[in-house]
Design a protein around this motif. Structure first.
Motif, mmCIF file in Angstrom:
data_model
loop_
_atom_site.group_PDB
_atom_site.id
_atom_site.type_symbol
_atom_site.label_atom_id
_atom_site.label_comp_id
_atom_site.label_asym_id
_atom_site.label_seq_id
_atom_site.Cartn_x
_atom_site.Cartn_y
_atom_site.Cartn_z
ATOM 1 N N LYS A 173 0.836 -1.199 0.000
ATOM 2 C CA LYS A 173 0.000 0.000 0.000
ATOM 3 C C LYS A 173 0.872 1.251 0.000
ATOM 4 C CE LYS A 173 -3.996 2.128 2.232
ATOM 5 N NZ LYS A 173 -5.019 2.000 3.304
ATOM 6 N N LYS A 174 0.534 2.186 -0.843
ATOM 7 C CA LYS A 174 1.329 3.395 -0.996
ATOM 8 C C LYS A 174 1.428 4.134 0.339
ATOM 9 C CE LYS A 174 2.188 6.665 -4.655
ATOM 10 N NZ LYS A 174 3.356 5.868 -5.062
ATOM 11 N N GLY A 175 2.657 4.468 0.697
ATOM 12 C CA GLY A 175 2.892 5.190 1.938
ATOM 13 C C GLY A 175 3.144 4.308 3.149
ATOM 14 N N ASN A 176 2.967 3.002 3.023
ATOM 15 C CA ASN A 176 3.208 2.086 4.149
ATOM 16 C C ASN A 176 4.694 1.734 4.191
ATOM 17 O OD1 ASN A 176 3.162 0.198 6.188
ATOM 18 N ND2 ASN A 176 1.519 -1.051 5.297
ATOM 19 N N THR A 177 5.489 2.745 4.535
ATOM 20 C CA THR A 177 6.944 2.574 4.522
ATOM 21 C C THR A 177 7.424 1.608 5.602
ATOM 22 O OG1 THR A 177 7.171 4.553 5.909
ATOM 23 C CG2 THR A 177 7.348 4.848 3.528
ATOM 24 N N GLU A 178 6.671 1.496 6.684
ATOM 25 C CA GLU A 178 7.074 0.583 7.758
ATOM 26 C C GLU A 178 7.094 -0.858 7.254
ATOM 27 O OE1 GLU A 178 5.787 -0.801 12.304
ATOM 28 O OE2 GLU A 178 4.617 0.724 11.232
ATOM 29 N N LEU A 179 6.000 -1.274 6.605
ATOM 30 C CA LEU A 179 5.948 -2.634 6.079
ATOM 31 C C LEU A 179 6.930 -2.803 4.931
ATOM 32 C CD1 LEU A 179 4.684 -5.440 6.034
ATOM 33 C CD2 LEU A 179 2.886 -4.537 4.523
ATOM 34 N N LEU A 180 7.036 -1.785 4.078
ATOM 35 C CA LEU A 180 7.956 -1.858 2.940
ATOM 36 C C LEU A 180 9.385 -2.085 3.413
ATOM 37 C CD1 LEU A 180 8.049 -1.452 -0.216
ATOM 38 C CD2 LEU A 180 8.714 0.900 0.272
ATOM 39 N N ASP A 181 9.789 -1.335 4.423
ATOM 40 C CA ASP A 181 11.153 -1.466 4.941
ATOM 41 C C ASP A 181 11.384 -2.833 5.579
ATOM 42 O OD1 ASP A 181 11.700 1.096 4.085
ATOM 43 O OD2 ASP A 181 11.461 2.025 6.053
ATOM 44 N N LYS A 182 10.377 -3.339 6.275
ATOM 45 C CA LYS A 182 10.517 -4.648 6.913
ATOM 46 C C LYS A 182 10.682 -5.746 5.875
ATOM 47 C CE LYS A 182 7.977 -3.708 11.215
ATOM 48 N NZ LYS A 182 6.755 -4.049 12.005
ATOM 49 N N ILE A 183 9.858 -5.694 4.826
ATOM 50 C CA ILE A 183 9.953 -6.722 3.777
ATOM 51 C C ILE A 183 11.292 -6.619 3.050
ATOM 52 C CG2 ILE A 183 8.996 -7.516 1.582
ATOM 53 C CD1 ILE A 183 6.240 -6.770 2.622
ATOM 54 N N ASN A 184 11.717 -5.390 2.744
ATOM 55 C CA ASN A 184 13.012 -5.216 2.071
ATOM 56 C C ASN A 184 14.156 -5.736 2.926
ATOM 57 O OD1 ASN A 184 12.196 -4.145 -0.385
ATOM 58 N ND2 ASN A 184 12.283 -2.021 0.323
ATOM 59 N N GLY A 185 14.055 -5.525 4.246
ATOM 60 C CA GLY A 185 15.087 -6.041 5.138
ATOM 61 C C GLY A 185 15.124 -7.565 5.123
ATOM 62 N N ALA A 186 13.942 -8.186 5.125
ATOM 63 C CA ALA A 186 13.877 -9.652 5.080
ATOM 64 C C ALA A 186 14.394 -10.175 3.743
ATOM 65 C CB ALA A 186 12.441 -10.104 5.311
ATOM 66 N N LEU A 187 14.017 -9.511 2.647
ATOM 67 C CA LEU A 187 14.493 -9.932 1.325
ATOM 68 C C LEU A 187 16.014 -9.852 1.242
ATOM 69 C CD1 LEU A 187 11.882 -8.270 -1.067
ATOM 70 C CD2 LEU A 187 12.163 -10.711 -0.615
ATOM 71 N N LYS A 188 16.574 -8.806 1.816
ATOM 72 C CA LYS A 188 18.027 -8.636 1.797
ATOM 73 C C LYS A 188 18.713 -9.806 2.496
ATOM 74 C CE LYS A 188 21.627 -5.229 2.912
ATOM 75 N NZ LYS A 188 22.515 -6.088 3.734
ATOM 76 N N GLU A 189 18.201 -10.187 3.665
ATOM 77 C CA GLU A 189 18.778 -11.310 4.405
ATOM 78 C C GLU A 189 18.620 -12.621 3.622
ATOM 79 O OE1 GLU A 189 17.347 -11.626 8.393
ATOM 80 O OE2 GLU A 189 17.587 -9.487 8.808
ATOM 81 N N LEU A 190 17.466 -12.801 3.003
ATOM 82 C CA LEU A 190 17.198 -14.046 2.266
ATOM 83 C C LEU A 190 18.030 -14.145 0.995
ATOM 84 C CD1 LEU A 190 13.323 -14.100 2.735
ATOM 85 C CD2 LEU A 190 14.963 -15.695 3.771
ATOM 86 N N LYS A 191 18.378 -13.014 0.407
ATOM 87 C CA LYS A 191 19.284 -13.022 -0.747
ATOM 88 C C LYS A 191 20.705 -13.349 -0.288
ATOM 89 C CE LYS A 191 16.691 -9.512 -3.351
ATOM 90 N NZ LYS A 191 16.673 -8.100 -3.788
ATOM 91 N N GLU A 192 21.113 -12.715 0.798
ATOM 92 C CA GLU A 192 22.483 -12.891 1.283
ATOM 93 C C GLU A 192 22.747 -14.321 1.762
ATOM 94 O OE1 GLU A 192 22.842 -9.853 4.232
ATOM 95 O OE2 GLU A 192 23.356 -8.276 2.768
ATOM 96 N N ASP A 193 21.746 -14.964 2.380
ATOM 97 C CA ASP A 193 21.991 -16.330 2.871
ATOM 98 C C ASP A 193 21.662 -17.405 1.823
ATOM 99 O OD1 ASP A 193 19.219 -16.742 2.873
ATOM 100 O OD2 ASP A 193 19.001 -16.521 5.039
ATOM 101 N N GLY A 194 21.265 -16.960 0.622
ATOM 102 C CA GLY A 194 21.048 -17.895 -0.475
ATOM 103 C C GLY A 194 19.674 -18.542 -0.528
ATOM 104 N N THR A 195 18.771 -18.160 0.386
ATOM 105 C CA THR A 195 17.460 -18.804 0.431
ATOM 106 C C THR A 195 16.643 -18.544 -0.828
ATOM 107 O OG1 THR A 195 17.382 -18.704 2.856
ATOM 108 C CG2 THR A 195 15.283 -18.969 1.703
ATOM 109 N N ILE A 196 16.619 -17.291 -1.282
ATOM 110 C CA ILE A 196 15.827 -16.964 -2.476
ATOM 111 C C ILE A 196 16.367 -17.709 -3.694
ATOM 112 C CG2 ILE A 196 15.296 -15.122 -4.120
ATOM 113 C CD1 ILE A 196 14.768 -13.278 -1.814
ATOM 114 N N GLU A 197 17.665 -17.762 -3.823
ATOM 115 C CA GLU A 197 18.250 -18.479 -4.961
ATOM 116 C C GLU A 197 17.858 -19.960 -4.926
ATOM 117 O OE1 GLU A 197 22.539 -19.165 -7.210
ATOM 118 O OE2 GLU A 197 22.462 -18.127 -5.282
#
Length: 317
Positions: A173-197
Motif C-alpha cells: 500500500k502506498k505510503g506504508n513505509t514501515e511494512l515496505l522497509d521490513k519486507i526489504n530487510g527480510a528480502l536482503k537477508e534471504l538473498k544474502e543467505d542464499g534462500t531466495i536463490e
C-alpha cells in the motif's frame, strides 16, 4: 514502463531466460482478514508502467539491482524463429505486462503494419486454451509460465523473439513505509543467505525439486498476520495443488514472514484485483509475478526486486 513503438524492436532480440525458481512450501489460505494482519499482494507482478500507477519502487528495486536473482540459461523450448504479431489476434491475461505490450501493438502499430487485436482472459491457462482451440493466433505471457504450458502441450512452441527484461517485486500500500522497509530487510537477508536463490532453483533450471523450503522449527509468530493477494494460476510462481497454493511466490513470502515473525495468509483473486486489494487494505501485499511499471507506481509502492523475467510469444506449431 509502457512500451513505445521504438521499444517494441526488442522483439527481434534472441530470447534469454532471466529467472530462477523456488520450492514447494505451503501457506494457509483464507478469505477473511484480521485486525492485526498486514495485507500484501504477491502474484508474480512485474514492475511496469501499468503497475506503476498503483505503486512506487524503493531505491533498491532498480533494474540494475545486482542482488536480484537471475538466470541466463538458454530456453530449449524456443522455436528458433521470430514471430511478427502485427495484425494477429493476441491472447493475454487481463492486467498483466503481456496485456500492456499487446495493447501497444494494438494502439501503436509499426508504420505500414496492421494493428493487433486483443482477447483478454482472467487466467493464463484460459489464454492457452483459446490458442489451442484456434480462437487466437498467439499468447503473450511471462517466460517461466510459458515454459510450463509448452512442456504440457506438444502442439505449442515459444518463439525466439522476447520482449524486454522485467523486475518482479511485491506491491505494498502506498505510503506504508514501515511494512515496505521490513519486507526489504527480510528480502536482503534471504538473498544474502542464499534462500531466495535456492527457492528459485527449486522451480526453474536443472535443480528443480531438489530443495523444499521449510520454516525454522523455532520461528515465533507474535507479530500478527500478513495477507498476500495473488492469482494462483501462474506456475511456477503460484498454482493450486490440492487445497494449497504453492510456488515461488508463496515460498518466498513464507520465508519473509518467518523473518518477520508473522503468519502468512494467501488470498487467491483475479490478477487485476490484486492492486485494488492492496490499496483498500484487504491485502497487505500483492505477490503474483508482478512487474514494476510507472502506472502501477502511481497506486502502490514496490519492494526491492526478488527475481527477473521477460515476456514471450507462444504459438501453435
Amino acid at each position: 514502463m509502457k512500451m513505445k513503438k521504438s521499444s517494441l524492436m526488442v522483439i527481434a532480440a534472441l530470447m534469454s531466460v532471466t529467472m530462477l525458481a523456488g520450492c514447494n512450501n505451503t501457506a494457509n489460505t483464507s478469505t477473511s482478514s484480521t485486525a492485526s494482519k498486514a495485507t500484501s499482494s504477491a502474484a508474480t507482478s512485474t514492475v511496469t508502467s501499468e503497475n506503476a500507477s498503483t505503486a512506487t519502487t524503493s531505491a533498491a528495486s532498480s533494474t540494475t539491482d545486482a542482488s536480484a536473482v537471475e538466470s541466463t540459461a538458454s530456453d530449449t523450448s524456443a522455436a528458433g524463429e521470430e514471430y511478427d504479431p502485427a495484425g494477429k489476434t493476441i491472447a493475454v491475461q487481463t492486467g498483466t505486462t503481456g496485456d500492456t505490450y499487446a495493447t501497444d501493438l494494438e494502439k501503436n502499430p509499426e508504420e505500414g503494419k496492421e494493428p493487433a487485436k486483443i482477447e483478454r482472459y482472467s487466467k493464463g491457462a484460459d489464454a492457452i486454451n483459446a490458442l489451442k482451440q484456434g480462437k487466437v493466433d498467439c499468447v503473450i505471457i511471462d517466460n517461466e509460465p510459458a515454459k510450463v504450458f509448452v512442456s504440457k502441450n506438444d502442439d505449442l512452441q515459444i518463439m525466439s523473439n522476447p520482449f524486454a527484461d522485467e523486475d518482479y517485486a511485491m506491491a505494498v500500500k502506498k505510503g506504508n513505509t514501515e511494512l515496505l522497509d521490513k519486507i526489504n530487510g527480510a528480502l536482503k537477508e534471504l538473498k544474502e543467505d542464499g534462500t531466495i536463490e535456492k527457492i528459485l532453483n527449486n522451480y526453474i533450471g536443472d535443480d528443480t525439486g531438489n530443495f523444499k523450503y521449510e520454516s525454522p522449527a523455532d520461528v515465533k509468530r507474535d507479530n500478527g498476520t500478513l495477507t498476500m493477494a495473488t492469482n494462483a494460476h501462474f506456475p511456477p510462481y503460484e498454482n493450486v495443488e490440492g487445497n494449497k497454493i504453492v510456488g515461488i511466490d508463496p515460498d518466498i513470502m513464507q520465508a519473509v514472514c518467518d523473518k518477520l515473525g508473522m503468519e502468512l495468509v494467501i488470498e487467491d483473486m483475479e490478477f487485476d484485483s490484486i492492486i485494488p486489494a492492496v490499496q483498500s487494505g484487504k491485502a497487505d501485499v500483492g505477490v503474483a509475478g508482478m512487474t514494476v511499471n510507472e502506472d502501477r507506481l502511481k497506486n502502490v509502492d514496490f519492494t526491492d526486486s526478488y527475481a527477473k523475467g521477460l515476456q514471450v510469444i507462444i504459438t501453435k506449431k
